[in-house]
Design a protein around this motif. Structure first.
Motif, PDB file in Angstrom:
ATOM      1  N   ALA A 134       0.827  -1.209   0.000  1.00  0.00           N
ATOM      2  CA  ALA A 134       0.000   0.000   0.000  1.00  0.00           C
ATOM      3  C   ALA A 134       0.857   1.254   0.000  1.00  0.00           C
ATOM      4  O   ALA A 134       0.571   2.222  -0.725  1.00  0.00           O
ATOM      5  CB  ALA A 134      -0.938  -0.012   1.209  1.00  0.00           C
ATOM      6  N   ALA A 135       1.922   1.266   0.793  1.00  0.00           N
ATOM      7  CA  ALA A 135       2.807   2.422   0.837  1.00  0.00           C
ATOM      8  C   ALA A 135       3.514   2.621  -0.500  1.00  0.00           C
ATOM      9  O   ALA A 135       3.677   3.756  -0.975  1.00  0.00           O
ATOM     10  CB  ALA A 135       3.833   2.252   1.959  1.00  0.00           C
ATOM     11  N   THR A 136       3.914   1.526  -1.126  1.00  0.00           N
ATOM     12  CA  THR A 136       4.593   1.597  -2.428  1.00  0.00           C
ATOM     13  C   THR A 136       3.687   2.165  -3.506  1.00  0.00           C
ATOM     14  O   THR A 136       4.115   2.956  -4.350  1.00  0.00           O
ATOM     15  CB  THR A 136       5.069   0.189  -2.848  1.00  0.00           C
ATOM     16  OG1 THR A 136       6.029  -0.281  -1.890  1.00  0.00           O
ATOM     17  CG2 THR A 136       5.689   0.198  -4.229  1.00  0.00           C
ATOM     18  N   ALA A 137       2.405   1.776  -3.473  1.00  0.00           N
ATOM     19  CA  ALA A 137       1.470   2.146  -4.543  1.00  0.00           C
ATOM     20  C   ALA A 137       0.929   3.557  -4.399  1.00  0.00           C
ATOM     21  O   ALA A 137       0.241   4.036  -5.307  1.00  0.00           O
ATOM     22  CB  ALA A 137       0.319   1.146  -4.584  1.00  0.00           C
ATOM     23  N   GLY A 138       1.195   4.210  -3.299  1.00  0.00           N
ATOM     24  CA  GLY A 138       0.787   5.604  -3.163  1.00  0.00           C
ATOM     25  C   GLY A 138      -0.703   5.834  -3.267  1.00  0.00           C
ATOM     26  O   GLY A 138      -1.148   6.772  -3.932  1.00  0.00           O
ATOM     27  N   GLY A 139      -1.495   4.993  -2.613  1.00  0.00           N
ATOM     28  CA  GLY A 139      -2.949   5.144  -2.611  1.00  0.00           C
ATOM     29  C   GLY A 139      -3.672   4.313  -3.644  1.00  0.00           C
ATOM     30  O   GLY A 139      -4.905   4.253  -3.644  1.00  0.00           O
ATOM     31  N   ARG A 140      -2.949   3.647  -4.537  1.00  0.00           N
ATOM     32  CA  ARG A 140      -3.592   2.893  -5.616  1.00  0.00           C
ATOM     33  C   ARG A 140      -3.820   1.414  -5.286  1.00  0.00           C
ATOM     34  O   ARG A 140      -4.520   0.731  -6.031  1.00  0.00           O
ATOM     35  CB  ARG A 140      -2.746   2.974  -6.889  1.00  0.00           C
ATOM     36  CG  ARG A 140      -2.575   4.386  -7.436  1.00  0.00           C
ATOM     37  CD  ARG A 140      -1.735   4.362  -8.696  1.00  0.00           C
ATOM     38  NE  ARG A 140      -1.567   5.674  -9.278  1.00  0.00           N
ATOM     39  CZ  ARG A 140      -0.587   6.520  -8.998  1.00  0.00           C
ATOM     40  NH1 ARG A 140       0.345   6.147  -8.107  1.00  0.00           N
ATOM     41  NH2 ARG A 140      -0.507   7.700  -9.578  1.00  0.00           N
ATOM     42  N   PHE A 141      -3.194   0.889  -4.223  1.00  0.00           N
ATOM     43  CA  PHE A 141      -3.297  -0.546  -3.938  1.00  0.00           C
ATOM     44  C   PHE A 141      -4.723  -0.872  -3.516  1.00  0.00           C
ATOM     45  O   PHE A 141      -5.224  -0.373  -2.513  1.00  0.00           O
ATOM     46  CB  PHE A 141      -2.313  -0.935  -2.836  1.00  0.00           C
ATOM     47  CG  PHE A 141      -2.026  -2.407  -2.774  1.00  0.00           C
ATOM     48  CD1 PHE A 141      -1.297  -3.031  -3.780  1.00  0.00           C
ATOM     49  CD2 PHE A 141      -2.491  -3.181  -1.723  1.00  0.00           C
ATOM     50  CE1 PHE A 141      -1.025  -4.389  -3.738  1.00  0.00           C
ATOM     51  CE2 PHE A 141      -2.224  -4.543  -1.666  1.00  0.00           C
ATOM     52  CZ  PHE A 141      -1.497  -5.144  -2.673  1.00  0.00           C
ATOM     53  N   CYS A 142      -5.398  -1.717  -4.285  1.00  0.00           N
ATOM     54  CA  CYS A 142      -6.841  -1.891  -4.084  1.00  0.00           C
ATOM     55  C   CYS A 142      -7.270  -3.352  -3.957  1.00  0.00           C
ATOM     56  O   CYS A 142      -8.469  -3.641  -3.961  1.00  0.00           O
ATOM     57  CB  CYS A 142      -7.615  -1.226  -5.216  1.00  0.00           C
ATOM     58  SG  CYS A 142      -7.393  -1.975  -6.842  1.00  0.00           S
ATOM     59  N   GLY A 143      -6.329  -4.271  -3.829  1.00  0.00           N
ATOM     60  CA  GLY A 143      -6.719  -5.671  -3.680  1.00  0.00           C
ATOM     61  C   GLY A 143      -5.542  -6.599  -3.865  1.00  0.00           C
ATOM     62  O   GLY A 143      -4.426  -6.170  -4.173  1.00  0.00           O
ATOM     63  N   VAL A 144      -5.818  -7.887  -3.673  1.00  0.00           N
ATOM     64  CA  VAL A 144      -4.805  -8.938  -3.769  1.00  0.00           C
ATOM     65  C   VAL A 144      -5.354 -10.083  -4.598  1.00  0.00           C
ATOM     66  O   VAL A 144      -6.563 -10.366  -4.572  1.00  0.00           O
ATOM     67  CB  VAL A 144      -4.403  -9.425  -2.348  1.00  0.00           C
ATOM     68  CG1 VAL A 144      -3.702 -10.782  -2.394  1.00  0.00           C
ATOM     69  CG2 VAL A 144      -3.517  -8.394  -1.663  1.00  0.00           C
ATOM     70  N   ARG A 145      -4.468 -10.714  -5.346  1.00  0.00           N
ATOM     71  CA  ARG A 145      -4.810 -11.972  -6.002  1.00  0.00           C
ATOM     72  C   ARG A 145      -3.633 -12.925  -5.837  1.00  0.00           C
ATOM     73  O   ARG A 145      -2.485 -12.540  -6.029  1.00  0.00           O
ATOM     74  CB  ARG A 145      -5.130 -11.779  -7.485  1.00  0.00           C
ATOM     75  CG  ARG A 145      -5.662 -13.064  -8.129  1.00  0.00           C
ATOM     76  CD  ARG A 145      -6.153 -12.856  -9.545  1.00  0.00           C
ATOM     77  NE  ARG A 145      -5.063 -12.789 -10.517  1.00  0.00           N
ATOM     78  CZ  ARG A 145      -5.203 -13.013 -11.820  1.00  0.00           C
ATOM     79  NH1 ARG A 145      -6.409 -13.307 -12.320  1.00  0.00           N
ATOM     80  NH2 ARG A 145      -4.186 -12.923 -12.644  1.00  0.00           N
ATOM     81  N   ASN A 146      -3.917 -14.167  -5.457  1.00  0.00           N
ATOM     82  CA  ASN A 146      -2.916 -15.225  -5.388  1.00  0.00           C
ATOM     83  C   ASN A 146      -3.049 -16.113  -6.616  1.00  0.00           C
ATOM     84  O   ASN A 146      -4.052 -16.055  -7.344  1.00  0.00           O
ATOM     85  CB  ASN A 146      -3.102 -16.069  -4.125  1.00  0.00           C
ATOM     86  CG  ASN A 146      -2.564 -15.392  -2.867  1.00  0.00           C
ATOM     87  OD1 ASN A 146      -2.244 -16.051  -1.890  1.00  0.00           O
ATOM     88  ND2 ASN A 146      -2.479 -14.071  -2.861  1.00  0.00           N
ATOM     89  N   ARG A 147      -2.064 -16.960  -6.852  1.00  0.00           N
ATOM     90  CA  ARG A 147      -2.132 -17.908  -7.960  1.00  0.00           C
ATOM     91  C   ARG A 147      -2.911 -19.134  -7.477  1.00  0.00           C
ATOM     92  O   ARG A 147      -2.393 -19.942  -6.705  1.00  0.00           O
ATOM     93  CB  ARG A 147      -0.727 -18.296  -8.407  1.00  0.00           C
ATOM     94  CG  ARG A 147       0.066 -17.150  -9.012  1.00  0.00           C
ATOM     95  CD  ARG A 147       1.433 -17.633  -9.463  1.00  0.00           C
ATOM     96  NE  ARG A 147       2.175 -16.600 -10.166  1.00  0.00           N
ATOM     97  CZ  ARG A 147       3.074 -15.808  -9.594  1.00  0.00           C
ATOM     98  NH1 ARG A 147       3.320 -15.941  -8.304  1.00  0.00           N
ATOM     99  NH2 ARG A 147       3.708 -14.897 -10.290  1.00  0.00           N
ATOM    100  N   THR A 148      -4.141 -19.264  -7.914  1.00  0.00           N
ATOM    101  CA  THR A 148      -5.031 -20.293  -7.366  1.00  0.00           C
ATOM    102  C   THR A 148      -5.597 -21.257  -8.402  1.00  0.00           C
ATOM    103  O   THR A 148      -6.079 -22.334  -8.025  1.00  0.00           O
ATOM    104  CB  THR A 148      -6.214 -19.631  -6.629  1.00  0.00           C
ATOM    105  OG1 THR A 148      -6.777 -18.602  -7.462  1.00  0.00           O
ATOM    106  CG2 THR A 148      -5.753 -18.986  -5.328  1.00  0.00           C
TER     107      THR A 148
END
Length: 357
Positions: A134-148
């Motif tokens: 989240a800190a790296t993305a500067g407000g743009r981090f909006c979710g997670v996806r794993n390899r499933t």
């Protein structure tokens, strides 16, 4: 028999711009704002897809105001702890988003949202990793996806790095998902239709988590399912309806021209038009909209993966044909509103905001 148009390394249909260019269509409803909630960026041997390529597609006639990047294992750090290497992807895409946010390349805000990779089987380590992304993305981090996505047949494409059958059935996965929910972020899940019961189990186990089901739940049409779409459909539909009964689930409508779907438009002399695509996709799209409702559905491009079988203008024309009977509010939800709400793009700071006016 092997498919000569299938890249053996990526297990994706090779994109052929000259073949796609044979079909040009007028843009339907050119003034309808779109937020494309699912695309990738990469440098790969089978073909790059970078900001210029994305903006060329987004600027090909439809009114694409913003996009969401979804993890694809790109630009991971070459060294450092394994759990932190995916930070490289978030760093890469954040740089791309910053270039787009400058406004020098048009109105589209590319990668306004970034869905990254944090291994949810890591337990207590999930939260600090989320904080770093989240800190790296500067407000743009909006979710997670794993390899499933996984299937026992060796003929079926898999993007797994972890041992089969993948993290969905890992005992720690739900614990990591709870930490993700506490962080206020949704989880995207790319799973085949044969795995949807596991997705439902996760959604029930973590009711505070928003689970976004990618690509209409992955109905398979290759390997042991080759030529059996009619047999797969009832089972897929039942699983989709079961997922829709859980209020914390959302579905992305697209991904139906991936190789795993079993359709073979790419083998024709000319690419398909939007009317044919809409007719082919209709049973899947209408089933999802009827089950989830427009407020829990979002149209997606899944580019460049789906670009092996159709162009960006034709794809969105097909989706617009499928929404012809929708009212204004329903259409807004399907093409932008659901994505804006689920990924909290409506809360972006003014400098990063998507203009839907």
């Amino acid at each position: 028999m092997s498919d000569p148009l299938l890249d053996p390394a990526s297990r994706q249909i090779v994109v052929r711009p000259d073949w796609l260019a044979q079909l040009q269509e007028p843009i339907l409803e050119p003034g309808l704002p779109i937020v494309d909630p699912h695309h990738h960026l990469w440098e790969r041997a089978h073909g790059d897809y970078l900001l210029a390529d994305l903006l060329a597609d987004a600027g090909s006639g439809h009114d694409v105001r913003g996009t969401v990047f979804v993890q694809c294992g790109e630009m991971y750090r070459a060294s450092g702890p394994d759990a932190e290497r995916s930070l490289g992807e978030t760093e890469f895409v954040t740089g791309v988003a910053a270039v787009s946010a400058s406004g020098r390349h048009g109105r589209t805000r590319a990668c306004a949202g970034i869905i990254g990779m944090v291994d949810l089987t890591l337990g207590d380590r999930v939260t600090p990793l989320l904080e770093r992304h989240a800190a790296t993305a500067g407000g743009r981090f909006c979710g997670v996806r794993n390899r499933t996505a996984w299937h026992a047949s060796p003929e079926i494409t898999t993007n797994l790095v972890s041992p089969a059958p993948g993290p969905l059935q890992h005992p720690a996965f739900a614990d990591g998902a709870r930490r993700l929910a506490a962080f206020g972020l949704p989880l995207d899940v790319w799973a085949y239709h044969t795995q949807l019961a596991h997705v439902a189990a996760l959604a029930r186990a973590v009711p505070e988590l928003t689970v976004v089901i990618d690509h209409v739940g992955g109905p398979l049409g290759i390997g042991p399912f080759t030529g059996k779409q009619a047999d797969v459909f009832p089972d897929w539909k039942q699983q989709i309806q079961a997922l829709a009964a859980l209020p914390n689930t959302v579905v992305k409508l697209g991904g139906l021209t991936m190789y795993v779907s079993g359709f073979d438009f790419h083998k024709r002399p000319k690419p398909p038009g939007s009317e044919e695509l809409a007719a082919t996709w209709r049973p899947y799209i209408e089933t999802c909209i009827e089950a989830f409702g427009p407020a829990r559905c979002m149209f997606e491009s899944n580019f460049p993966v789906d670009k092996g079988m159709c162009s960006y203008p034709v794809l969105w024309n097909a989706l617009k044909r499928l929404a012809l009977g929708a009212g204004p509010d329903e259409k807004t939800a399907l093409f932008s509103g659901t994505a804006m709400r689920v990924y909290k793009l409506d809360r972006l700071p003014p400098a990063l905001a998507i203009d839907l006016g």
